[in-house]
Design an enzyme around this catalytic site. Structure first.
Site, short mmCIF file in Angstrom:
data_model
loop_
_atom_site.label_atom_id
_atom_site.label_comp_id
_atom_site.label_asym_id
_atom_site.label_seq_id
_atom_site.Cartn_x
_atom_site.Cartn_y
_atom_site.Cartn_z
N GLN A 51 -4.03 4.72 12.56
CA GLN A 51 -2.93 5.45 13.18
C GLN A 51 -3.40 5.97 14.54
O GLN A 51 -4.55 6.37 14.68
CB GLN A 51 -2.49 6.63 12.30
CG GLN A 51 -1.95 6.24 10.96
CD GLN A 51 -0.62 5.51 11.05
OE1 GLN A 51 0.15 5.70 11.98
NE2 GLN A 51 -0.36 4.67 10.07
N ASN A 85 -8.87 4.56 4.34
CA ASN A 85 -8.22 5.75 4.87
C ASN A 85 -7.56 6.59 3.76
O ASN A 85 -7.75 7.80 3.71
CB ASN A 85 -7.18 5.35 5.93
CG ASN A 85 -6.52 6.52 6.59
OD1 ASN A 85 -7.18 7.49 6.96
ND2 ASN A 85 -5.21 6.44 6.76
N GLU A 100 -8.47 -5.25 -0.24
CA GLU A 100 -8.29 -5.53 1.19
C GLU A 100 -8.82 -6.93 1.46
O GLU A 100 -9.84 -7.33 0.90
CB GLU A 100 -9.05 -4.49 2.02
CG GLU A 100 -9.15 -4.77 3.49
CD GLU A 100 -7.82 -4.94 4.18
OE1 GLU A 100 -7.69 -5.89 4.97
OE2 GLU A 100 -6.90 -4.14 3.94
N ASP A 148 0.04 -0.14 1.63
CA ASP A 148 0.29 0.09 3.05
C ASP A 148 0.14 -1.25 3.76
O ASP A 148 -0.84 -1.50 4.44
CB ASP A 148 -0.72 1.12 3.58
CG ASP A 148 -0.47 1.49 5.04
OD1 ASP A 148 0.57 1.08 5.60
OD2 ASP A 148 -1.32 2.17 5.62
N CYS A 174 5.63 0.57 8.22
CA CYS A 174 5.91 0.81 9.64
C CYS A 174 7.02 -0.11 10.13
O CYS A 174 7.26 -0.20 11.32
CB CYS A 174 4.63 0.60 10.46
SG CYS A 174 3.99 -1.07 10.36
#
Length: 193
Positions: A51, A85, A100, A148, A174
Site C-alpha cells: 500500500q 503483511n 503466495e 487479497d 482494489c
C-alpha cells in the site's frame, strides 16, 4: 552513478533487471521495507506490492485481522499473502497457512515470520506455502479464508471457497468489477457483512 548514490547514503541500494540477463545487478542493499501492521519492520519481496500509505495499510491490516478473528478461527488460510503483511497479525491468534505464488515474496514472508518468532515461539503455527493461490485446494479443517488478490480477482479461488466448509471469508479488493464478480460467486454460500 548508482554506486555514488549508495556511497553517499542517498539510496540504500538498487536492483536492476534486464530482459536478457539471467540475474539482476545489485548495488548496495535494495531490500524494500515498510512498517508492518504490527509496528515492526516488514520486508517486502523485490517487485512486490505494498500500500502506498503505511498508516492506511496498518488500519486495513488491523481491520482484516479483526474481521477474521471475530470467527475465532483455529485454522486460517490466507491466499495471495504476499510478504506477510496480514499474516503477521493473523498469526497472533490463529494457525495460519499463507499461500503466495511469488518465490521472492514467500522468502520475505518467511523472514518476516522468523523475525517475529511466528514460526516457533508462539502458540500458533505459521506456514508459508509457495503455490498458485487461485488453484490451491482449501484444506478441510480451514475455518476462515482471507484473500487479497490482484486486480484480476480470484474467480477460481472463490469457487473453491464456496464449495468448502469454511465459515467466514475476508476479501480485500482494489477493483470493484472483479470484487462484484467474486462476491456473486461467494454470495451463493456466504452473507456479506
Amino acid at each position: 552513478r548508482m554506486e555514488s548514490e549508495v556511497t553517499a547514503r542517498r539510496w540504500a541500494g538498487f536492483r536492476v533487471t534486464c530482459e536478457t540477463a539471467r540475474r539482476p545487478a545489485i548495488v548496495g542493499d535494495p531490500t524494500p521495507w515498510i512498517e508492518g501492521a504490527d509496528g515492526a519492520p516488514l520486508e517486502l519481496g523485490h517487485g512486490g506490492f505494498s500500500q502506498a500509505n503505511e498508516a492506511v495499510n496498518r488500519a486495513l491490516a488491523s481491520r482484516v485481522a479483526e474481521l477474521a478473528g471475530a470467527a475465532r478461527p483455529k485454522r486460517l488460510l490466507e491466499l495471495y499473502a504476499g510478504a506477510g503483511n496480514f499474516t503477521v497479525l493473523l498469526a497472533q491468534k490463529s494457525d495460519v497457512r499463507a499461500v503466495e505464488s511469488s518465490e521472492l515474496a514467500c522468502e520475505a514472508a518467511r523472514r518476516n515470520a522468523k523475525a517475529r518468532a511466528l514460526a516457533s515461539a508462539t502458540p500458533h503455527a505459521t506456514k508459508i506455502t509457495c503455490a498458485d493461490a487461485s488453484a490451491f485446494e482449501i484444506p478441510s479443517a480451514t475455518d476462515v479464508v482471507v484473500l487479497d488478490p490482484p486486480r484480476t480477482g480470484a474467480r477460481d479461488a472463490c469457487t473453491r471457497i464456496a464449495a468448502s466448509r469454511v465459515r467466514r471469508v475476508v476479501y480485500v479488493s482494489c477493483d470493484r468489477a472483479t470484487l462484484a464478480r467474486d462476491a456473486a460467486i461467494l454470495g451463493a454460500r456466504f452473507r456479506p457483512v
